[in-house]
Design a protein around this motif. Structure first.
Motif, short mmCIF file in Angstrom:
data_model
loop_
_atom_site.label_atom_id
_atom_site.label_comp_id
_atom_site.label_asym_id
_atom_site.label_seq_id
_atom_site.Cartn_x
_atom_site.Cartn_y
_atom_site.Cartn_z
N UNK A 22 -14.48 -8.83 -13.72
CA UNK A 22 -15.67 -9.14 -12.93
C UNK A 22 -15.87 -8.11 -11.83
N UNK A 23 -17.09 -8.00 -11.37
CA UNK A 23 -17.48 -6.95 -10.42
C UNK A 23 -16.68 -7.01 -9.12
N UNK A 24 -16.45 -8.22 -8.62
CA UNK A 24 -15.73 -8.37 -7.36
C UNK A 24 -14.29 -7.87 -7.47
N UNK A 25 -13.61 -8.25 -8.56
CA UNK A 25 -12.23 -7.80 -8.77
C UNK A 25 -12.18 -6.29 -8.96
N UNK A 26 -13.16 -5.75 -9.67
CA UNK A 26 -13.19 -4.30 -9.90
C UNK A 26 -13.36 -3.54 -8.59
N UNK A 27 -14.18 -4.08 -7.70
CA UNK A 27 -14.39 -3.44 -6.39
C UNK A 27 -13.10 -3.40 -5.59
N UNK A 28 -12.36 -4.51 -5.61
CA UNK A 28 -11.07 -4.56 -4.92
C UNK A 28 -10.11 -3.53 -5.52
N UNK A 29 -10.10 -3.46 -6.86
CA UNK A 29 -9.23 -2.50 -7.55
C UNK A 29 -9.56 -1.06 -7.16
N UNK A 30 -10.84 -0.74 -7.08
CA UNK A 30 -11.25 0.62 -6.71
C UNK A 30 -10.77 0.97 -5.30
N UNK A 31 -10.90 0.02 -4.37
CA UNK A 31 -10.44 0.27 -3.00
C UNK A 31 -8.93 0.43 -2.95
N UNK A 32 -8.22 -0.39 -3.72
CA UNK A 32 -6.77 -0.28 -3.76
C UNK A 32 -6.32 1.05 -4.36
N UNK A 33 -7.07 1.51 -5.35
CA UNK A 33 -6.72 2.78 -5.98
C UNK A 33 -6.86 3.93 -5.00
N UNK A 34 -7.89 3.89 -4.15
CA UNK A 34 -8.05 4.91 -3.11
C UNK A 34 -6.85 4.91 -2.18
N UNK A 35 -6.42 3.72 -1.77
CA UNK A 35 -5.25 3.61 -0.89
C UNK A 35 -3.99 4.08 -1.59
N UNK A 36 -3.90 3.79 -2.87
CA UNK A 36 -2.73 4.19 -3.66
C UNK A 36 -2.59 5.72 -3.65
N UNK A 37 -3.69 6.40 -3.89
CA UNK A 37 -3.66 7.87 -3.91
C UNK A 37 -3.32 8.44 -2.53
N UNK A 38 -3.81 7.78 -1.48
CA UNK A 38 -3.52 8.24 -0.12
C UNK A 38 -2.04 8.07 0.21
N UNK A 39 -1.43 7.03 -0.32
CA UNK A 39 -0.01 6.77 -0.03
C UNK A 39 0.92 7.64 -0.86
N UNK A 40 0.39 8.30 -1.88
CA UNK A 40 1.19 9.15 -2.77
C UNK A 40 1.44 10.49 -2.09
N UNK A 41 2.60 10.62 -1.47
CA UNK A 41 2.91 11.84 -0.70
C UNK A 41 3.03 13.06 -1.60
N UNK A 42 2.74 14.25 -1.05
CA UNK A 42 2.90 15.49 -1.83
C UNK A 42 4.37 15.69 -2.24
#
Length: 356
Positions: free
Chosen positions: A184-204
């Motif tokens: 559903x759209x609401x869950x997908x939106x949460x997933x997209x935001x979490x994915x952005x945070x996931x990439x930010x937390x992935x250190x070089x």
């Protein structure tokens, strides 16, 4: 007069009618989701283990841009905050508060200075940090099923969707086969935001895998300078109305777009606006130019900023410093206990000297 049997039958019919109405309301109120992968409702405990919390202990602003109403209690009580309950006996809370006073007053001169309060705030903030680290170890194990010390985005996504009620095995199979997930759209939106945070937390160097330390940054951005920057960007995004990546006072005292249904209710909340205005003008806007930059907001958000801790200590003292000597005596803290502990003490001065 209606017989007892007729009355019971009538009552039963009314109950069934109401039940049918409530069931209809529940069906139509429930968001549409055509996914066949849904199963039983998620267990809130499991969901809380893997979702970044909205509320971060010891941080002045929530993830959604709201001020943390419990901040003063969190940095004054630390882990002992739970001991001060509303239904606790005032006498017991008074004794606990006296013990805390003696710990803050390290030179034993019967008064607390700004420096002593600053040291205490930093100590209590570090307590919250250590508590988050310990909890993170448990949470990391929950999303690292193979125990290899790393979690991929797909592994996390499976656990997240399972916590939302999706069938974990079917989701895992579809992700493995690169099949479309009907979410559903609401869950997908949460997933997209979490994915952005996931990439930010992935250190070089970025490998799309999070180890335990990186996962801590994902759940608790206050532990990472890089994630603090990301958190600031999210808050700016929610509050910045003209897109200049800065905040004016009018933007700061407005709730994030879409969070208020009744604008009139917000307009009449004078206390809320007053608190936001004071925080903006007195604390966040460091150079008092009427504009808060991302750098200023980042410094404000950093819970381990010693200058902020000293500034907070002075503000906390000013709230209860009735004799204006720039220190806090025991009687002043007891009188203003609700500000420091969230618990209002009755007859705060009764037998103070005898007990302490």
């Amino acid at each position: 007069m209606m017989s007892r049997q007729a009355f019971l039958c009538s009552l039963g019919s009314l109950y069934l009618s109401l039940l049918f109405v409530f069931l209809l309301m529940d069906v139509y109120a429930r968001p549409a989701n055509n996914s066949a992968l849904k199963e039983k409702p998620a267990d809130s405990k499991d969901e809380n283990e893997i979702l970044p919390p909205d509320h971060l202990n010891g941080v002045k602003m929530e993830m959604d841009g709201h001020l943390n109403k419990e901040f003063h209690q969190e940095v004054f009580l630390g882990k002992e905050m739970e001991e001060f309950e509303e239904d606790s006996e005032p006498r017991k809370n008074r004794k606990k508060l006296m013990v805390i006073f003696s710990k803050v007053d390290i030179n034993n001169d019967k008064k607390i200075s700004a420096k002593e309060m600053q040291r205490w705030i930093m100590e209590k903030t570090d307590e919250h940090f250590q508590e988050a680290v310990e909890e993170n170890k448990m949470h990391f194990r929950a999303v690292d099923p193979d125990g290899d010390g790393h979690v991929s985005w797909d592994e996390y996504k499976i656990k997240f969707l399972a916590s939302k009620g999706f069938n974990e095995k079917e989701i895992a199979e579809r992700i493995k086969n690169n099949e479309e997930l009907k979410i559903d759209e609401e869950t997908q939106e949460v997933l997209d935001n979490l994915k952005d945070r996931w990439y930010q937390a992935d250190n070089p160097p970025p490998d799309l895998l999070l180890n335990e330390e990186e996962f801590l940054s994902f759940l608790h951005p206050e532990h990472s300078r890089g994630m603090l920057k990301f958190m600031v960007k999210e808050i700016i995004r929610d509050l910045d109305q003209d897109g200049d990546k800065k905040l004016t006072l009018s933007e700061f005292i407005s709730l994030p777009v879409g969070t208020v249904e009744n604008q009139q209710a917000q307009d009449i909340d004078d206390d809320w606006v007053k608190d936001r205005r004071k925080e903006f003008e007195d604390v966040i806007d460091a150079n008092h130019d009427g504009i808060v930059t991302m750098e200023e907001l980042e410094e404000y958000m950093d819970p381990m900023n010693e200058y902020n801790a000293l500034n907070e200590a002075k503000q906390m003292i000013a709230v209860a410093d009735e004799n204006q000597n720039h220190h806090l005596e025991l009687e002043e803290i007891l009188k203003y206990s609700e500000y420091f502990t969230g618990s209002k003490l009755m007859d705060y001065a009764r037998n103070v000297h005898e007990e302490f």
